[in-house]
Every structure is written in C-alpha cells, then in structure tokens.
Design a protein around this motif. Structure first.
Motif, PDB file in Angstrom:
ATOM      1  N   ALA A  95       3.113   5.061  15.875  1.00 39.76           N
ATOM      2  CA  ALA A  95       1.919   5.567  16.570  1.00 39.76           C
ATOM      3  C   ALA A  95       1.515   4.673  17.740  1.00 39.76           C
ATOM      4  O   ALA A  95       1.029   5.163  18.767  1.00 39.76           O
ATOM      5  N   PHE A  96       1.724   3.360  17.630  1.00 33.37           N
ATOM      6  CA  PHE A  96       1.329   2.447  18.706  1.00 33.37           C
ATOM      7  C   PHE A  96       2.337   2.445  19.848  1.00 33.37           C
ATOM      8  O   PHE A  96       2.070   1.886  20.916  1.00 33.37           O
ATOM      9  N   LEU A  97       3.507   3.091  19.634  1.00 32.46           N
ATOM     10  CA  LEU A  97       4.576   3.090  20.625  1.00 32.46           C
ATOM     11  C   LEU A  97       4.692   4.403  21.395  1.00 32.46           C
ATOM     12  O   LEU A  97       4.755   4.412  22.625  1.00 32.46           O
ATOM     13  N   GLU A 151       7.948   7.885  27.916  1.00 34.22           N
ATOM     14  CA  GLU A 151       8.039   8.203  26.482  1.00 34.22           C
ATOM     15  C   GLU A 151       7.149   7.309  25.627  1.00 34.22           C
ATOM     16  O   GLU A 151       6.678   7.728  24.566  1.00 34.22           O
ATOM     17  N   PHE A 152       6.929   6.073  26.094  1.00 30.53           N
ATOM     18  CA  PHE A 152       6.181   5.090  25.314  1.00 30.53           C
ATOM     19  C   PHE A 152       4.841   4.787  25.969  1.00 30.53           C
ATOM     20  O   PHE A 152       4.673   4.934  27.181  1.00 30.53           O
ATOM     21  N   ARG A 153       3.918   4.304  25.160  1.00 26.71           N
ATOM     22  CA  ARG A 153       2.618   3.883  25.663  1.00 26.71           C
ATOM     23  C   ARG A 153       2.773   2.628  26.521  1.00 26.71           C
ATOM     24  O   ARG A 153       3.738   1.879  26.388  1.00 26.71           O
ATOM     25  N   SER A 154       1.809   2.388  27.378  1.00 21.45           N
ATOM     26  CA  SER A 154       1.834   1.189  28.211  1.00 21.45           C
ATOM     27  C   SER A 154       1.472  -0.030  27.374  1.00 21.45           C
ATOM     28  O   SER A 154       0.854   0.080  26.316  1.00 21.45           O
ATOM     29  N   GLY A 155       1.844  -1.179  27.873  1.00 21.30           N
ATOM     30  CA  GLY A 155       1.559  -2.428  27.171  1.00 21.30           C
ATOM     31  C   GLY A 155       2.675  -3.420  27.398  1.00 21.30           C
ATOM     32  O   GLY A 155       3.700  -3.104  28.005  1.00 21.30           O
ATOM     33  N   ASP A 156       2.475  -4.639  26.914  1.00 23.10           N
ATOM     34  CA  ASP A 156       3.492  -5.671  27.027  1.00 23.10           C
ATOM     35  C   ASP A 156       4.621  -5.348  26.049  1.00 23.10           C
ATOM     36  O   ASP A 156       4.421  -5.344  24.829  1.00 23.10           O
ATOM     37  N   ALA A 157       5.804  -5.086  26.582  1.00 22.10           N
ATOM     38  CA  ALA A 157       6.925  -4.617  25.752  1.00 22.10           C
ATOM     39  C   ALA A 157       7.324  -5.636  24.695  1.00 22.10           C
ATOM     40  O   ALA A 157       7.651  -5.266  23.555  1.00 22.10           O
ATOM     41  N   ARG A 158       7.310  -6.902  25.048  1.00 20.40           N
ATOM     42  CA  ARG A 158       7.714  -7.919  24.075  1.00 20.40           C
ATOM     43  C   ARG A 158       6.689  -8.037  22.945  1.00 20.40           C
ATOM     44  O   ARG A 158       7.062  -8.171  21.779  1.00 20.40           O
ATOM     45  N   ARG A 205      13.549  -4.495  25.846  1.00 19.45           N
ATOM     46  CA  ARG A 205      14.161  -3.756  26.956  1.00 19.45           C
ATOM     47  C   ARG A 205      14.105  -2.253  26.706  1.00 19.45           C
ATOM     48  O   ARG A 205      13.852  -1.460  27.618  1.00 19.45           O
ATOM     49  N   LEU A 206      14.342  -1.865  25.453  1.00 21.59           N
ATOM     50  CA  LEU A 206      14.282  -0.444  25.097  1.00 21.59           C
ATOM     51  C   LEU A 206      12.876   0.106  25.314  1.00 21.59           C
ATOM     52  O   LEU A 206      12.700   1.222  25.830  1.00 21.59           O
ATOM     53  N   ILE A 207      11.872  -0.668  24.929  1.00 24.00           N
ATOM     54  CA  ILE A 207      10.483  -0.233  25.105  1.00 24.00           C
ATOM     55  C   ILE A 207      10.140  -0.113  26.590  1.00 24.00           C
ATOM     56  O   ILE A 207       9.507   0.857  27.018  1.00 24.00           O
ATOM     57  N   ARG A 208      10.577  -1.089  27.387  1.00 20.59           N
ATOM     58  CA  ARG A 208      10.319  -1.009  28.836  1.00 20.59           C
ATOM     59  C   ARG A 208      10.969   0.234  29.438  1.00 20.59           C
ATOM     60  O   ARG A 208      10.364   0.906  30.290  1.00 20.59           O
ATOM     61  N   LYS A 209      12.179   0.515  29.016  1.00 20.24           N
ATOM     62  CA  LYS A 209      12.868   1.712  29.504  1.00 20.24           C
ATOM     63  C   LYS A 209      12.092   2.965  29.100  1.00 20.24           C
ATOM     64  O   LYS A 209      11.914   3.893  29.900  1.00 20.24           O
ATOM     65  N   GLY A 210      11.611   2.997  27.857  1.00 24.65           N
ATOM     66  CA  GLY A 210      10.829   4.138  27.391  1.00 24.65           C
ATOM     67  C   GLY A 210       9.523   4.282  28.142  1.00 24.65           C
ATOM     68  O   GLY A 210       9.073   5.400  28.424  1.00 24.65           O
ATOM     69  N   GLN A 211       8.907   3.159  28.490  1.00 27.27           N
ATOM     70  CA  GLN A 211       7.677   3.205  29.283  1.00 27.27           C
ATOM     71  C   GLN A 211       7.958   3.755  30.680  1.00 27.27           C
ATOM     72  O   GLN A 211       7.183   4.548  31.213  1.00 27.27           O
TER      73      GLN A 211
END
Length: 206
Positions: A196-198, A155-162, A145-151
């Motif tokens: 780096a991947f995030l 702030e974050f790179r695209s991709g499947d958050a899970r 959820r945090l990664i999706r919010k960052g996307q």
C-alpha cells in the motif's frame, strides 16, 4: 537388487533435506547455542551417526544453511533486474512472500537465520559475514532502483526510493519474527497491505 548410484544420491539428498529442515527449525526456535547435534538428529528422525556422515560439525551445517539463504537473495537481485514492469515484478515477489508465509516456515526460518548469522558475525567478521553484508546491500540497491523506475513510470508513489526499500524489507523481516513469536495467532497481512505504501492507486499490474 543393489541400489543404483542415482538411488543413493536421491536418498542422500532426502536425508540432507531432513537435516536442513530440522536444523532451521531448532536454530530459529531454540537459538544456535542452545541446539546440539543430537537435537537435530532427533528432530530429523535419523541417527546421530548418519548426521555426522553429512556434517562434521554444527557450525558447518549452520554455514551451509546461510549459504543457501544467500543464494536466494542473489536470485532476487537478478529477478529485480529483468525487463518486466516494476509493479509487476514487486507484486509477484510479494505474492510469493505471502504464499510462503501462509503455507510454511521455510522462508521465515531462512530470513531469521540470515539475521542470526549477521549478528553472530558482527564481532568477528568472516568471509561469509562479509558476503551477507554485500549481498544485502546489492539487494537494497536493486530494489531502490526498481522503485525509482516505477516512480518514473507512474506506477509507484513518490518518496525516497532507498527509504522505501529499507521499510519494505524491515516489514518482511518483522513479519517473519512475529510469525515465529505469535505462532497460530499470527495473521499475515495481505499483499495489498504490504504494498500500500508503494503502489499508486488505479495502476493495474500487467
């Protein structure tokens, strides 16, 4: 002069801390089955009688250490649900991991201990084993959820958050095992490598 109740409690806590540190070290490096209570007492620098005053069995001590590690995972879940920006939260989390890996073995040992408990309990699931599975699933969900919010915030790179959350924790777990195996030749990757991947380039952490 007789010791006060507070002094006795302080001594008790100090002894338990020694036992915890010794047990974690031995369980990780020798394995649970190859470690006996005398090994733990000797490593902790106490008598076996004193150890038995705190823990009746090796299993009781192991389960208490796992409970301690699980409580740490629960704190991480609450941390990821705070109102700070996702990149700030994850950057601080990674900085803490980096510092802990560089300065000691407690986090490393706790991560491996949880893994040992999960594999040991896979055949005969217990209440503790089920709790570990549930807490790990909650942590993975909170991180995704945090990664999706960052996307969403850019702030974050695209991709499947899970998938990204799974990769992140697999990397941390793998580094913990490498630190134990490689010992003094282990080289901890920097926080920038771990993220780096995030993180998208050019986005400052505030």
């Amino acid at each position: 002069m007789p010791r006060t109740k507070e002094q006795f409690e302080e001594m008790r806590n100090a002894t338990r801390a020694k036992i915890h540190a010794a047990a974690m070290q031995l369980f990780v490096h020798q394995g649970f089955g190859s470690t006996n209570v005398q090994d733990i007492a000797d490593t902790a620098g106490i008598s076996i009688g004193l150890l038995y005053r705190h823990y009746r069995t090796k299993d009781q001590l192991f389960h208490e250490l796992v409970d301690f590690a699980v409580e740490g995972l629960k704190r991480n879940i609450a941390y990821f649900e705070s109102d700070l920006s996702p990149k700030t939260l994850l950057a601080r989390f990674v900085d803490e991991i980096y510092t802990d890996f560089m300065n000691g073995e407690e986090l490393v040992n706790l991560l491996i201990l949880i893994n040992q408990s999960m594999f040991a309990g896979a055949g005969t699931p217990s209440k503790q084993h089920e709790e570990i599975l549930q807490v790990n699933a909650r942590l993975l969900d909170a991180t995704a959820r945090l990664i999706r919010k960052g996307q969403h915030l850019g702030e974050f790179r695209s991709g499947d958050a899970r998938e990204m959350a799974v990769f992140f924790y697999a990397s941390v777990q793998g580094l913990a095992e490498m630190k134990v195996l490689l010992k003094n030749s282990f080289a901890m990757p920097s926080p920038s490598v771990l993220t780096a991947f995030l993180f998208r380039e050019g986005v400052d952490v505030s």
